[in-house]
Design a protein around this motif. Structure first.
Motif, mmCIF file in Angstrom:
data_model
loop_
_atom_site.group_PDB
_atom_site.id
_atom_site.type_symbol
_atom_site.label_atom_id
_atom_site.label_comp_id
_atom_site.label_asym_id
_atom_site.label_seq_id
_atom_site.Cartn_x
_atom_site.Cartn_y
_atom_site.Cartn_z
ATOM 1 N N LYS A 115 14.437 5.841 -18.830
ATOM 2 C CA LYS A 115 14.107 6.079 -19.664
ATOM 3 C C LYS A 115 11.931 5.339 -20.445
ATOM 4 N N LYS A 116 12.251 4.319 -19.783
ATOM 5 C CA LYS A 116 10.528 4.139 -19.363
ATOM 6 C C LYS A 116 10.254 3.969 -17.985
ATOM 7 N N SER A 117 8.684 3.578 -18.155
ATOM 8 C CA SER A 117 7.993 3.337 -16.402
ATOM 9 C C SER A 117 9.343 2.614 -15.840
ATOM 10 N N HIS A 118 8.594 2.833 -14.505
ATOM 11 C CA HIS A 118 9.429 1.981 -13.480
ATOM 12 C C HIS A 118 8.699 1.225 -12.058
ATOM 13 N N THR A 119 9.067 -0.197 -12.340
ATOM 14 C CA THR A 119 8.000 -0.465 -11.567
ATOM 15 C C THR A 119 8.186 -1.274 -10.238
ATOM 16 N N ASN A 120 10.030 -0.545 -9.463
ATOM 17 C CA ASN A 120 10.826 -1.485 -8.559
ATOM 18 C C ASN A 120 9.568 -1.524 -7.660
ATOM 19 N N PRO A 121 9.388 -2.978 -6.718
ATOM 20 C CA PRO A 121 8.246 -2.896 -5.082
ATOM 21 C C PRO A 121 8.303 -1.280 -4.770
ATOM 22 N N LEU A 122 9.509 -1.625 -4.262
ATOM 23 C CA LEU A 122 9.461 -0.797 -2.916
ATOM 24 C C LEU A 122 9.237 0.848 -3.525
ATOM 25 N N ASP A 123 10.374 1.212 -4.421
ATOM 26 C CA ASP A 123 9.586 2.352 -5.093
ATOM 27 C C ASP A 123 8.139 2.865 -5.402
ATOM 28 N N LEU A 124 7.417 1.922 -5.309
ATOM 29 C CA LEU A 124 5.902 1.722 -5.468
ATOM 30 C C LEU A 124 5.251 1.834 -4.167
ATOM 31 N N ALA A 125 5.941 0.829 -3.036
ATOM 32 C CA ALA A 125 5.235 0.515 -2.163
ATOM 33 C C ALA A 125 5.391 1.826 -1.235
ATOM 34 N N TYR A 126 6.241 2.614 -1.286
ATOM 35 C CA TYR A 126 6.301 3.798 0.013
ATOM 36 C C TYR A 126 5.604 4.654 -0.220
ATOM 37 N N PRO A 127 5.355 5.338 -2.418
ATOM 38 C CA PRO A 127 4.193 6.221 -2.159
ATOM 39 C C PRO A 127 2.411 6.377 -2.209
ATOM 40 N N GLY A 128 2.147 4.590 -2.090
ATOM 41 C CA GLY A 128 1.252 4.317 -1.665
ATOM 42 C C GLY A 128 0.664 4.187 -0.241
ATOM 43 N N LEU A 129 1.967 3.947 0.488
ATOM 44 C CA LEU A 129 1.903 3.535 1.788
ATOM 45 C C LEU A 129 1.360 5.711 2.834
ATOM 46 N N LEU A 130 2.098 6.196 1.742
ATOM 47 C CA LEU A 130 2.186 7.727 2.101
ATOM 48 C C LEU A 130 0.334 8.010 1.422
ATOM 49 N N LEU A 131 -0.145 6.892 0.747
ATOM 50 C CA LEU A 131 -0.879 7.271 0.497
ATOM 51 C C LEU A 131 -2.377 7.185 1.104
ATOM 52 N N THR A 132 -2.041 6.059 0.826
ATOM 53 C CA THR A 132 -3.483 5.417 1.659
ATOM 54 C C THR A 132 -3.486 5.481 3.450
ATOM 55 N N SER A 133 -2.351 5.925 4.138
ATOM 56 C CA SER A 133 -1.578 6.367 5.439
ATOM 57 C C SER A 133 -2.394 7.967 5.812
ATOM 58 N N GLY A 134 -2.504 8.647 4.056
ATOM 59 C CA GLY A 134 -3.090 10.125 4.665
ATOM 60 C C GLY A 134 -4.576 9.748 4.402
ATOM 61 N N ILE A 135 -5.376 9.311 3.797
ATOM 62 C CA ILE A 135 -6.964 8.715 3.824
ATOM 63 C C ILE A 135 -6.544 8.248 5.080
ATOM 64 N N GLY A 136 -6.594 7.566 5.556
ATOM 65 C CA GLY A 136 -6.809 6.752 7.149
ATOM 66 C C GLY A 136 -6.705 8.111 7.855
ATOM 67 N N ILE A 137 -5.596 8.361 7.859
ATOM 68 C CA ILE A 137 -5.373 9.750 9.247
ATOM 69 C C ILE A 137 -6.088 10.618 8.470
ATOM 70 N N SER A 138 -6.564 11.126 7.975
ATOM 71 C CA SER A 138 -7.494 12.552 7.845
ATOM 72 C C SER A 138 -9.441 12.137 7.765
ATOM 73 N N ILE A 139 -9.543 10.691 7.324
ATOM 74 C CA ILE A 139 -10.339 9.816 7.783
ATOM 75 C C ILE A 139 -10.897 10.123 9.633
ATOM 76 N N TYR A 140 -9.599 9.526 9.888
ATOM 77 C CA TYR A 140 -10.194 9.548 11.382
ATOM 78 C C TYR A 140 -9.783 10.837 12.158
ATOM 79 N N GLY A 141 -9.016 12.029 11.089
ATOM 80 C CA GLY A 141 -9.175 13.234 11.295
ATOM 81 C C GLY A 141 -11.044 13.670 11.626
#
Length: 233
Positions: free
Chosen positions: A103-129
């Motif tokens: 019923k409220k926001s969810h701040t489980n560290p792993l659940d936030l870290a995984y999309p954070g990794l997806l976001l940062t890796s997407g930025i990094g790989i796109s720049i590399y490309g």
């Protein structure tokens, strides 16, 4: 290390073919039914094998293999990104079910870290490309950037609509399907057809086809589950 690479390559192929052949069953069978549940988990386990093996093989080619060419290294970065995209999407699709009653926001560290990794890796790989002038690596990771932001927003916000987890579950699993099909087109199809590569348009075809499907299903189920209160059926 080379032996482990060869073992994981075989497992990667087997897991990939399992995922490729069963992913459509949960899509077209009754949601929550026995077939949906059974084949959904078969798909998830297949993708776990694919993601782990893909990450290792990409890491091996980039950092360990002294004979890896620039082209091999470039596609190895794509392999690593695909492993992050597929695993993050499948993980998200499962975790939203685990916390569907929140019923409220969810701040489980792993659940936030995984999309954070997806976001940062997407930025990094796109720049590399873009630096390397590789269209696939330049544009495809944008999907990961969008998904990473979307997943973070979902977890950090209080749920505002009924059946919110339903939308996020199929969106996550269909995004994982995009990575499955894209990886097959980029890596598997050329080897099966004995050609060097397939058209770049085909590389992006799963994204082009499935993304509108995700949006369309979202609109359909939003109308179904979140009808205006004054609307009579």
């Amino acid at each position: 290390m080379e032996l482990l690479f060869n073992i994981l390559r075989v497992l990667h192929i087997l897991g990939g073919f399992v995922a490729l052949f069963v992913f459509w069953v949960p899509i077209f069978t009754k949601k929550g039914g026995k077939l949906h549940h059974l084949f959904g988990w078969i798909y998830v386990y297949g993708m776990i094998v694919v993601a782990i093996s893909a990450f290792y093989m990409g890491f091996f080619r980039i950092f360990i293999d002294p004979l890896a060419t620039d082209e091999v290294i470039s596609f190895s970065w794509f392999l690593i990104f695909i492993s992050i995209l597929s695993s993050a999407s499948a993980y998200y699709g499962l975790r939203v079910l685990r916390f569907k009653n929140r019923k409220k926001s969810h701040t489980n560290p792993l659940d936030l870290a995984y999309p954070g990794l997806l976001l940062t890796s997407g930025i990094g790989i796109s720049i590399y490309g873009f630096v390397q002038h590789i269209p696939l690596l330049s544009w495809f990771p944008i999907l990961g950037i969008v998904l990473g932001i979307t997943h973070l927003f979902y977890w950090l916000q209080k749920p505002k609509r009924k059946m919110h987890w339903w939308f996020e579950h199929f969106a996550g699993m269909l995004a994982c399907c995009i990575s499955t099909l894209t990886a097959f087109i980029v890596f598997g199809a050329p080897r099966l057809l004995n050609v060097e590569s397939v058209s770049i348009i085909l590389w992006f075809l799963p994204t082009i086809v499935i993304t509108p499907l995700i949006i369309g299903l979202g609109i359909y189920y939003n109308r179904k589950f979140n009808k205006p209160k004054n609307l009579r059926v």
